[in-house]
Design a protein around this motif. Sequence first.
Motif, PDB file in Angstrom:
ATOM      1  N   SER A 135       8.194   0.606   7.606  1.00  0.00           N
ATOM      2  CA  SER A 135       7.142   0.421   6.609  1.00  0.00           C
ATOM      3  C   SER A 135       5.770   0.305   7.266  1.00  0.00           C
ATOM      4  CB  SER A 135       7.422  -0.826   5.777  1.00  0.00           C
ATOM      5  OG  SER A 135       6.330  -1.095   4.928  1.00  0.00           O
ATOM      6  N   LYS A 136       4.812   1.009   6.699  1.00  0.00           N
ATOM      7  CA  LYS A 136       3.429   0.952   7.202  1.00  0.00           C
ATOM      8  C   LYS A 136       2.646  -0.166   6.516  1.00  0.00           C
ATOM      9  CE  LYS A 136       3.740   4.940   9.490  1.00  0.00           C
ATOM     10  NZ  LYS A 136       4.724   4.791  10.515  1.00  0.00           N
ATOM     11  N   SER A 137       3.116  -0.587   5.330  1.00  0.00           N
ATOM     12  CA  SER A 137       2.350  -1.565   4.562  1.00  0.00           C
ATOM     13  C   SER A 137       2.711  -3.014   4.888  1.00  0.00           C
ATOM     14  CB  SER A 137       2.524  -1.312   3.066  1.00  0.00           C
ATOM     15  OG  SER A 137       3.875  -1.411   2.714  1.00  0.00           O
ATOM     16  N   LEU A 138       3.859  -3.248   5.513  1.00  0.00           N
ATOM     17  CA  LEU A 138       4.248  -4.616   5.874  1.00  0.00           C
ATOM     18  C   LEU A 138       3.700  -4.980   7.254  1.00  0.00           C
ATOM     19  CD1 LEU A 138       8.017  -4.583   4.791  1.00  0.00           C
ATOM     20  CD2 LEU A 138       6.132  -5.747   3.627  1.00  0.00           C
ATOM     21  N   THR A 139       3.286  -6.233   7.382  1.00  0.00           N
ATOM     22  CA  THR A 139       2.861  -6.706   8.708  1.00  0.00           C
ATOM     23  C   THR A 139       4.113  -7.007   9.533  1.00  0.00           C
ATOM     24  OG1 THR A 139       2.861  -9.053   8.112  1.00  0.00           O
ATOM     25  CG2 THR A 139       0.815  -7.804   7.682  1.00  0.00           C
ATOM     26  N   ASP A 140       3.941  -7.155  10.836  1.00  0.00           N
ATOM     27  CA  ASP A 140       5.084  -7.491  11.688  1.00  0.00           C
ATOM     28  C   ASP A 140       5.699  -8.821  11.277  1.00  0.00           C
ATOM     29  OD1 ASP A 140       4.858  -5.165  13.119  1.00  0.00           O
ATOM     30  OD2 ASP A 140       3.769  -6.059  14.801  1.00  0.00           O
ATOM     31  N   GLU A 141       4.873  -9.789  10.891  1.00  0.00           N
ATOM     32  CA  GLU A 141       5.381 -11.094  10.462  1.00  0.00           C
ATOM     33  C   GLU A 141       6.232 -10.957   9.198  1.00  0.00           C
ATOM     34  OE1 GLU A 141       3.786 -15.539   9.149  1.00  0.00           O
ATOM     35  OE2 GLU A 141       2.365 -14.068   9.929  1.00  0.00           O
ATOM     36  N   GLU A 142       5.761 -10.155   8.250  1.00  0.00           N
ATOM     37  CA  GLU A 142       6.522  -9.930   7.018  1.00  0.00           C
ATOM     38  C   GLU A 142       7.847  -9.224   7.320  1.00  0.00           C
ATOM     39  OE1 GLU A 142       2.970  -9.420   3.684  1.00  0.00           O
ATOM     40  OE2 GLU A 142       3.394  -7.759   5.063  1.00  0.00           O
ATOM     41  N   LYS A 143       7.808  -8.269   8.231  1.00  0.00           N
ATOM     42  CA  LYS A 143       9.036  -7.561   8.608  1.00  0.00           C
ATOM     43  C   LYS A 143      10.055  -8.529   9.206  1.00  0.00           C
ATOM     44  CE  LYS A 143       6.863  -3.108   9.534  1.00  0.00           C
ATOM     45  NZ  LYS A 143       6.560  -2.085  10.547  1.00  0.00           N
TER      46      LYS A 143
END
Length: 177
Positions: A135-143
């Motif tokens: 995903s391009k829209s999620l941040t690394d923290e969200e991932k």
Amino acid sequence: MENLTVGTRVEHPRYGQGIISKDNLTAYEIFFERGGKMEITKRNTDLTVLEVNEAAPKSGLSIGEIEKVLSYVLDKHGALNEIVPLGEKWEGGTMLLQPANPDLKPKEIPVETFFHKIVMLRDRLRVLEQNINSSKSLTDEEKVNIQQYITRAYGSLTTFNVLFADKEHYFVGAKTK
């Protein structure tokens, strides 16, 4: 049959000798001395190669190359389901769900059907995981946060590992240190 190039001389038992004039995806257009212009499928085994035209440039992708590309894309997006064997002791077995209320009927399910649904669930979790990671829209923290939920889901499913024939297919949750 090998992928032939335009200008290659061939022979057909019915039409005689000919020259490939066009290389389509699934067929060759060939000008035969006796039969005129004919389209012959690439899977036809009646053609005999007389002389390969080595100088001709390769035209497009071969069917084999297209199959490899399709397999890669389908596998990347989780559309190809891995064949996962059921443990031998469960083959032909049934699973019985007995309600506590004696007035209700029990539900009997073939183990193979239940196993197939477990494997589909695992495959869909893997696709979800790939989609999150790409995903391009999620941040690394969200991932990472979402990934932890998926890992916990795998952990909840470890009970069903008893159904798998090979340990390499087992569900694995979070590892303890």
